[in-house]
Enzyme design. Structure first.
Site, PDB file in Angstrom:
ATOM      1  N   ASP A  45       0.759  -1.347  -0.026  1.00 51.49           N
ATOM      2  CA  ASP A  45      -0.013  -0.147  -0.110  1.00 51.49           C
ATOM      3  C   ASP A  45       0.857   1.309   0.170  1.00 51.49           C
ATOM      4  O   ASP A  45       1.961   1.266   0.741  1.00 51.49           O
ATOM      5  CB  ASP A  45      -0.930   0.039   1.343  1.00 51.49           C
ATOM      6  CG  ASP A  45      -2.030  -1.039   0.885  1.00 51.49           C
ATOM      7  OD1 ASP A  45      -2.795  -0.766  -0.096  1.00 51.49           O
ATOM      8  OD2 ASP A  45      -2.254  -1.652   1.942  1.00 51.49           O
ATOM      9  N   THR A  46       0.447   2.256  -0.960  1.00 52.25           N
ATOM     10  CA  THR A  46       1.172   3.145  -0.964  1.00 52.25           C
ATOM     11  C   THR A  46       0.226   4.377  -1.197  1.00 52.25           C
ATOM     12  O   THR A  46      -0.946   4.289  -1.805  1.00 52.25           O
ATOM     13  CB  THR A  46       2.136   3.149  -2.145  1.00 52.25           C
ATOM     14  OG1 THR A  46       3.177   2.233  -1.730  1.00 52.25           O
ATOM     15  CG2 THR A  46       2.842   4.429  -2.322  1.00 52.25           C
ATOM     16  N   VAL A  47       0.557   5.864  -1.190  1.00 53.70           N
ATOM     17  CA  VAL A  47      -0.070   6.982  -1.523  1.00 53.70           C
ATOM     18  C   VAL A  47       0.539   7.751  -2.587  1.00 53.70           C
ATOM     19  O   VAL A  47       1.999   7.932  -2.234  1.00 53.70           O
ATOM     20  CB  VAL A  47      -0.751   7.891  -0.706  1.00 53.70           C
ATOM     21  CG1 VAL A  47      -1.828   6.900   0.297  1.00 53.70           C
ATOM     22  CG2 VAL A  47       0.275   8.520   0.175  1.00 53.70           C
ATOM     23  N   MET A  81       0.428   3.667  -7.991  1.00 54.50           N
ATOM     24  CA  MET A  81       0.798   3.146  -6.648  1.00 54.50           C
ATOM     25  C   MET A  81       0.812   1.372  -6.837  1.00 54.50           C
ATOM     26  O   MET A  81       0.229   1.136  -7.972  1.00 54.50           O
ATOM     27  CB  MET A  81      -0.072   3.297  -5.667  1.00 54.50           C
ATOM     28  CG  MET A  81      -0.408   4.919  -5.388  1.00 54.50           C
ATOM     29  SD  MET A  81      -1.908   5.279  -4.423  1.00 54.50           S
ATOM     30  CE  MET A  81      -2.681   6.375  -5.486  1.00 54.50           C
TER      31      MET A  81
END
Length: 528
Positions: A349-351, A431
């Site tokens: 998970d990343t933004v 992402m």
């Protein structure tokens, strides 16, 4: 133009400024900052800080960040590496001596020092215009007073329930009563609000020194970690020279290693030898070529990338057009390659967010704690979720990504920036951990080869080669999936949406901005 009888959204089209993030509260914070006279850097930091509160599964101040920045609409691209390092007592021998055959995915021994706050403070000092205290106020307010859990955030949170249920001491704020919050539920974290206040007033010293640092380091040490206050205080990022390659008239910029951005450039170099524009964008043939280019590029990534300060990285050789020509020759248009080892890839998970202001300053900024809720280690008093980026390291001492004291791991999060005719054309990013090079290439080829606008390019169905299988989203036509099977690919339905992304396209001649935000997340693009 999209078919308005089908679900979807139109791209944002404005003239003055635009911001696109994975959460509406963050996009709103960016726009409010711009309307109050802030520049693109100010808006990006304000949005990133909000994301660190409202998307705690994806990012936070216990993680890392990277930035690409094109000032004043020009073609110069500035790159900042805000990734942290391993503790100075972290060695291959230490991990092997503890009985590990790999760096653990979760827990204290996967934690590297967080570089994000230092990155915010440095790029703000060098390029921002508004006081940092002002920029962090929206994030502080949401942490203190509460925010409503968005649908994709709740989806990701719930996916972590089983992992955290096995922990002896689950953080009571993030998992109230040992459960995950539902979409529409209100959440708050006063601990994090107080930590952000300290950063707002004291800058990086409010995080890397004093009570916050003591809370983090003492907690890590109590769990058996190798982390020390001196190393924590010394955490600092670097301006680095971006790398680039050309694709059909556009110059595509990426972060250099220790970042995996070079993987996307290599994929583009391989695909540049095929006339993709003559194919259907959702055909088996187009997707097959993308998959095969990715398999070859990821093989190079897995074997060759690491921290260039701890050994030479052959970036120039990897980006040479002759190298791409050699790799391309192995691709058969009607058959999957059989002589490649399966890539070892993981989702995370990343933004990602991008901002363009009225002066056409363009920011491409990405932040992450790696896997959902990072290492799973939360500093109890400050509310800081610590990343598990150290799990990317190898325990083979001969590998360029072998763990070593003060070394940065090979990093998956990668902002993108495209330049045309000497002027910035598009900040963009996708992402999704190891998926990101695939995502960058899919987005760019959708726009460049197939003429899609940023929103349509982000909406378009995706595939990903993962652990020997080709994961296919439900947006891929059945005929295309069957065509991939006929070419020898092991096709499976994607267990979750593949990544998420944002992009803002700049038309300098017409003076317009066209932006999109990925429907796989909760976010939106806004502007004026």
């Amino acid at each position: 133009m999209r078919d308005f009888q089908f679900p979807g959204r139109s791209p944002l089209r404005v003239t003055e400024a635009a911001a696109s993030t994975s959460h509406p509260l963050a996009t709103t914070a960016a726009i409010e900052t711009l309307k109050a006279g802030g520049n693109a850097i100010d808006a990006a930091i304000a949005a990133a800080a909000v994301l660190a509160v409202v998307e705690p599964q994806s990012t936070g101040i216990g993680g890392d960040g990277f930035m690409l920045y094109a000032p004043k609409g020009g073609g110069q691209v500035i790159a900042y590496n805000g990734s942290g390092r391993a503790p100075r007592r972290a060695t291959v021998d230490w991990y092997l001596g503890q009985g590990f055959n790999a760096v653990p995915t979760y827990g204290v021994h996967a934690v590297t020092y967080p570089g994000l706050v230092d990155a915010w403070c440095r790029i703000h000092a060098d390029h921002g215009s508004k006081p940092l205290d002002q920029l962090l106020q929206p994030a502080i307010r949401y942490a203190e007073e509460g925010y409503i859990v968005a649908d994709r955030v709740a989806f990701d949170w719930a996916a972590c329930a089983e992992r955290f249920a096995a922990q002896a001491n689950v953080d009571p704020v993030l998992f109230p009563g040992g459960r995950t919050p539902k979409a529409g539920e209100k959440m708050r974290d006063p601990r994090l609000a107080e930590t952000l206040r300290k950063i707002a007033k004291q800058g990086r010293d409010g995080f890397y020194k004093g009570s916050v640092a003591e809370d983090i380091v003492s907690h890590l040490q109590g769990l058996g970690g190798l982390h020390e206050m001196e190393d924590f205080a010394a955490t600092a990022g670097d301006y680095v020279e971006p790398i680039s390659s050309t694709y059909r008239g556009a110059e595509i910029f990426q972060m250099p290693p220790n970042n995996q951005g070079i993987t996307a450039l290599l994929m583009l170099n391989i695909l540049g030898g095929f006339d993709l524009g003559k194919l259907d964008p959702l055909s088996a043939e187009r997707l097959h070529l993308e998959i095969e280019a990715g398999r070859l590029a990821y093989r190079d990534r897995n074997a060759l990338l690491g921290d260039p300060r701890h050994g030479a990285i052959k970036s120039q050789e990897m980006l040479a057009k002759g190298h791409a020509d050699q790799l391309r020759a192995a691709i058969q248009r009607d058959r999957a390659m059989t002589d490649l080892p399966a890539a070892t890839l993981e989702h995370s998970d990343t933004v990602y967010l991008c901002v363009v202001d009225r002066d056409r300053n363009a920011v491409s900024l990405i932040n992450s704690t790696y896997h959902s809720f990072g290492s799973g280690v939360v500093a109890p008093k400050s509310g800081v979720i610590l990343q598990n980026r150290g799990s990317s390291f190898r325990l083979d001492p001969k590998h360029p990504n072998a763990i070593a004291p003060g070394k940065r791991p090979m990093h998956t999060i990668m902002p993108g920036m495209a330049v045309k005719d000497g002027r910035v054309w598009m900040p963009y990013g996708v992402m999704g951990g190891d998926y990101q090079p695939f995502g960058h290439v899919h987005l760019l080829t959708n726009i460049i080869d197939f003429g899609m606008d940023p929103q349509a390019a982000l909406d378009c169905g995706r595939v990903f080669y993962d652990f020997g299988n080709v994961e296919v989203e439900r947006g891929i036509p059945a005929a295309a999936a069957d065509g991939l099977k006929q070419r020898g690919h092991a096709v499976v339905e994607a267990p979750e949406p593949l990544g998420g992304g944002q992009a803002i396209q700049i038309d300098h001649q017409s003076g317009t901005l066209t932006a999109g935000s990925d429907p796989r997340k909760d976010g939106c693009a806004l502007g004026y």
